[in-house]
Design an enzyme around this catalytic site. Structure first.
Site, PDB file in Angstrom:
ATOM      1  N   GLU A 316      48.463  58.476  52.529  1.00 53.50           N
ATOM      2  CA  GLU A 316      47.870  58.434  53.447  1.00 53.50           C
ATOM      3  C   GLU A 316      48.023  57.412  54.258  1.00 53.50           C
ATOM      4  OE1 GLU A 316      45.835  59.105  57.559  1.00 53.50           O
ATOM      5  OE2 GLU A 316      45.016  58.418  55.834  1.00 53.50           O
ATOM      6  N   GLU A 317      47.037  56.445  54.445  1.00 53.85           N
ATOM      7  CA  GLU A 317      46.902  55.685  54.730  1.00 53.85           C
ATOM      8  C   GLU A 317      47.359  54.453  54.518  1.00 53.85           C
ATOM      9  OE1 GLU A 317      43.954  55.463  56.028  1.00 53.85           O
ATOM     10  OE2 GLU A 317      42.199  55.923  55.280  1.00 53.85           O
ATOM     11  N   ASP A 348      39.978  65.435  58.009  1.00 53.92           N
ATOM     12  CA  ASP A 348      40.306  64.046  57.117  1.00 53.92           C
ATOM     13  C   ASP A 348      38.676  62.922  58.413  1.00 53.92           C
ATOM     14  OD1 ASP A 348      40.627  61.628  57.265  1.00 53.92           O
ATOM     15  OD2 ASP A 348      42.536  61.224  58.355  1.00 53.92           O
TER      16      ASP A 348
END
Length: 590
Positions: A316-317, A348
């Site tokens: 995701e990052e 998140d």
């Protein structure tokens, strides 16, 4: 995770005589709203069993894992592998069979970055996936667009940018769009100034692309100083960005329940990876830990009406890559499976130290969404807001921006919502009055830094958010009727093949399949494949099921029958309570 793609990713759940009864809907928001109703018939209430303390124990494990693996849990690292292994072991212990979905990603490594502009003291940060400059850097005159945001060709209309280093401000469009627009205008590199006076260290271009130019970020005050020089006359700058891209294999972790309709799936997700700079305990150990504990507790809640699929996303990052891969893969290989996802819940960051209680603003009551909001998202949002109103917990809207792992889902028309305690936003005076904390400071001052550790997590935020997550998942597992119109329990059909644990309605009664069956009518025989779920009866402070002939009872289970309570002495089916020599012993009046 669908059977056609991941056939072994299932969970084994316990059965209960009261399973399958609809979860009462939380009351609408009023000043005197009652607490959300718990599941009937003694089914564990995840609004009570998913606790901040239990979530924190998982965070302690993530912290230990990061400490033992170079200080982080970033994609492609031993820390990510160890974090995933921990999640998988907890899931297996709870009866699930987790599975990994592998995919390739590009990782980005910066070996040096510098920006020299006159005598200014600047601390630039490279945007992930930004191309490198030539060795030794590039020197050119600075230029600004007609529109300071620099989002498109119109912003650069009439500006000579060829060969120059562009300077724009953050906002309105993505960083990648700004980089592409600057490159299309002829600029050789780009500097983006933040719109708050904090270092712009978390930007990504979302992936490599030939249209991108070398791109770095600076703080708002640094950007203002650069722009002041540009306004005073021609300014020459040197940007030196040295970076490389490497392809690595990573994975998502997925697990699903064995009970519940697999054509009306509730998906629950949180990204498992963190940034390289720290252990990532709030971002996003907190979301990962919260849904992990929810999965554990859901395994004790009995058969479900709707299947629940949990996802711990990778990468995701570096651009929402794991969730995007999952959805894109379904669209390409099993488009009908996309239609089977009733809604998606995203978590998140749910433990920010200077927190607010944020709910994705699907109804756009506070923020106009910059993305299309799929039908059903407002009803999904209401599951959270009704819960908070019911327990007297203040909450605020969080922009429905699509800037987390729900993006790929909403782009494909799947409803979504989620919770968010804040990242690099600044707490307002009004928010401080509601939630406490410090106005004028970031909601997470240690966002994407080495200090995002256990001390960076608010236990109070976890205590608020964890039960809300448990409640929402359990509520939607019981019924998504407000979201997509699918009834809580389907009517029995002679043409449908049912598996163990499936629930149906017939003549106003609820039945559960004990084994595989087709065209065998529920209630036709007390020894057949169907067991009738007894209606709940409240006797004093306890709620028990009404005895039914076809249900299979184990020793120790208590039922209501003919105004009395009875407890089974051993396994029994179709033996009515009341015979002193039978399998039931009196347990009081009802």
């Amino acid at each position: 995770m669908r059977r056609s793609l991941f056939p072994s990713a299932t969970a084994s759940l316990t059965t209960s005589a009261l399973a399958g009864l609809a979860l009462a809907t939380a009351v609408a928001a009023t000043a005197t709203a009652a607490a959300p109703a718990a599941p009937g018939g003694g089914t564990p209430d995840l609004g009570e069993t998913v606790t901040g303390a239990a979530v924190y124990e998982h965070l302690e494990a993530f912290s230990d894992i990061a400490a033992a693996n170079g200080g982080n849990r970033a994609v492609g690292t031993p820390g990510y592998e160890a974090g995933a292994a921990y999640v998988e072991q907890v899931l297996r212990d709870a009866g699930y069979e987790p599975e990994r979905q592998y995919f390739d990603v590009e990782t980005y490594t910066v070996t040096g970055v510098a920006l020299d502009v006159a005598d200014l003291d600047l601390a630039p940060a490279a945007f992930e996936y930004a191309p490198a400059t030539p060795a030794g850097g590039l020197t050119a005159e600075l230029v600004t667009p007609a529109d300071p945001l620099g989002c498109d060709a119109a912003a650069w209309s009439g500006v000579e940018a060829t060969g120059r280093i562009a300077v724009v401000s953050r906002g309105t469009c993505s960083f990648a769009e700004k980089s592409v627009a600057a490159g299309a205008a002829g600029a050789s590199a780009l500097v983006i100034a933040n719109n708050v006076d904090e270092p712009l260290t978390t930007g990504t271009l979302g992936g490599t692309a030939p249209e991108n130019v070398p791109t770095v970020g600076v703080s708002q005050s640094e950007g203002a100083a650069v722009l002041e020089l540009v306004a005073a006359g021609p300014v020459t700058a040197t940007l030196d960005l040295q970076a490389s891209v490497e392809s690595v294999e990573t994975f998502n972790v997925l697990a699903e329940t064995t009970t519940g309709r697999d054509d009306n799936v509730v998906m629950v997700g949180a990204h498992l990876d963190g940034v390289e700079d720290g252990p990532g305990i709030n971002d996003n150990g907190s979301g990962s830990a919260a849904i992990l504990e929810t999965a554990v507790q859901l395994a004790e809640a009995g058969p479900l009406n709707n299947q629940v699929r949990f996802a711990w996303w990778g990468a995701e990052e570096i651009g929402l890559l794991g969730s995007t891969h999952y959805v894109d893969d379904l669209v390409a290989t099993a488009p009908d499976e996309v239609e089977s996802i009733a809604t998606y819940l995203n978590f998140d960051m749910v433990g920010s130290p200077n927190y607010t209680v944020g709910v994705y603003d699907a109804d756009e009551s506070t923020y106009e969404a910059p993305v299309a909001v799929p039908e059903g998202s407002i009803a999904t949002e209401a599951v959270f807001t009704d819960y908070f109103d019911g327990v007297g917990q203040p909450w605020v809207d969080s922009e429905f921006s699509g800037r987390s792992d729900y993006q790929a889902f909403i782009l494909n028309g799947i409803p979504a919502s989620g919770l968010f305690t804040g990242a690099d936003g600044v707490k307002t005076e009004e928010e401080a009055a509601i939630f406490g904390g410090t106005a004028g400071e970031l909601l997470d001052p240690n966002y994407h830094t080495p200090a995002d550790d256990l001390a960076n997590v608010s236990l109070e935020a976890l205590d608020i958010m964890s039960p809300a997550i448990g409640h929402a998942v359990q509520s939607l597992a019981e019924s998504t009727e407000t979201v997509n119109g699918v009834p809580a329990t389907p009517a029995w059909s002679a043409d449908t093949t049912y598996g163990e644990g499936d629930l149906v309605l017939l003549d106003g009664r609820t039945f559960q399949a004990l084994w595989w069956t087709r065209n065998q009518e529920p209630g036709a025989s007390p020894y057949g494949p169907w067991a009738e779920v007894g209606a709940p009866v409240t006797c004093g402070e306890q709620t028990v099921a009404t005895w039914t002939p076809s249900w299979v009872y184990s020793g120790g289970e208590t039922v209501a029958y003919d105004g009395q309570l009875f407890t089974a002495k051993w396994w029994t089916r179709n033996q009515a309570p009341g015979d002193q020599y039978g399998p039931w012993e009196p347990a009081g009046t009802c």
